[in-house]
Design a protein around this motif. Structure first.
Motif, short mmCIF file in Angstrom:
data_model
loop_
_atom_site.label_atom_id
_atom_site.label_comp_id
_atom_site.label_asym_id
_atom_site.label_seq_id
_atom_site.Cartn_x
_atom_site.Cartn_y
_atom_site.Cartn_z
N GLY A 52 33.52 53.55 52.76
CA GLY A 52 34.81 53.87 53.26
C GLY A 52 35.64 54.65 52.26
O GLY A 52 35.16 55.11 51.24
N LEU A 53 36.89 54.77 52.56
CA LEU A 53 37.83 55.48 51.71
C LEU A 53 38.74 54.48 51.01
O LEU A 53 39.07 53.44 51.56
N GLY A 66 36.20 58.64 48.23
CA GLY A 66 35.14 57.90 48.90
C GLY A 66 34.45 58.73 49.95
O GLY A 66 34.74 59.91 50.13
N THR A 67 33.53 58.11 50.65
CA THR A 67 32.78 58.77 51.71
C THR A 67 33.06 58.04 53.01
O THR A 67 32.77 56.84 53.12
N PRO A 68 33.63 58.74 54.00
CA PRO A 68 33.90 58.08 55.28
C PRO A 68 32.60 57.55 55.89
O PRO A 68 31.55 58.17 55.77
N THR A 69 32.69 56.40 56.53
CA THR A 69 31.52 55.81 57.18
C THR A 69 31.56 55.97 58.69
O THR A 69 30.61 55.61 59.38
N LYS A 70 32.66 56.52 59.20
CA LYS A 70 32.83 56.64 60.64
C LYS A 70 33.72 57.85 60.91
O LYS A 70 34.68 58.09 60.19
N SER A 71 33.39 58.62 61.96
CA SER A 71 34.26 59.73 62.33
C SER A 71 35.27 59.25 63.37
O SER A 71 35.08 58.23 64.02
N ASN A 101 42.01 62.81 60.33
CA ASN A 101 40.95 63.18 61.26
C ASN A 101 39.66 63.33 60.46
O ASN A 101 39.53 64.25 59.66
N VAL A 102 38.71 62.44 60.68
CA VAL A 102 37.42 62.48 59.99
C VAL A 102 36.39 63.00 60.98
O VAL A 102 36.18 62.40 62.04
N VAL A 103 35.78 64.15 60.66
CA VAL A 103 34.77 64.72 61.56
C VAL A 103 33.38 64.42 61.03
O VAL A 103 33.16 64.34 59.82
#
Length: 130
Positions: free
Chosen positions: A1-2, A12-17, A41-43
């Motif tokens: 997650g972030l 961090g690295t998003p785990t969900k868009s 907005n995470v794509v």
């Protein structure tokens, strides 16, 4: 997650868009505070999903639509390498079209770029039968 590091940095690295609403609050040394709602907005990662092209026939109209997943609109498609001159791609639609003039096997790359500058490419082979 972030994670938020407390100094206005998010890492961090998003785990969900998806689209996420976050309430950001800040308090200064004098105890004055303010808050703001922020939309993040995470794509999903842009990935060209077309793996194989259908074969074509000399003199017959050819059409195929490239596919992808993820990324942010708008998208831009392109052909690179030694694509046959008769083959065209709709820059916004990803639709391949044209009429082959001679038989052969053509190896080239297809590319998609999104609004955020992400790029996905794939090497493909197109066989044109007599």
């Amino acid at each position: 997650g972030l994670t938020f590091d407390g100094t206005a940095g998010i890492s961090g690295t998003p785990t969900k868009s998806g689209v996420f609403k976050v309430l950001v609050s800040i308090t200064d040394h004098d105890g004055l505070a303010t808050s703001i709602n922020v939309t993040v907005n995470v794509v999903a990662k842009l990935t060209l999903t077309t793996r194989k092209l259908d074969s074509a026939t000399v003199g017959a109209s050819y059409a195929e639509t490239l596919t992808h997943r993820g990324g942010a609109r708008p998208f831009h498609y392109d052909l690179t390498g030694k694509a046959p001159k008769w083959l065209h791609v709709g820059a916004r639609t990803g639709k391949l079209s044209g009429t082959p003039k001679s038989a052969g096997t053509f190896r080239f790359r297809i590319e998609i770029r999104d609004a955020l500058g992400a790029v996905s490419t794939r090497s493909v082979k197109l066989t044109v039968n007599a």
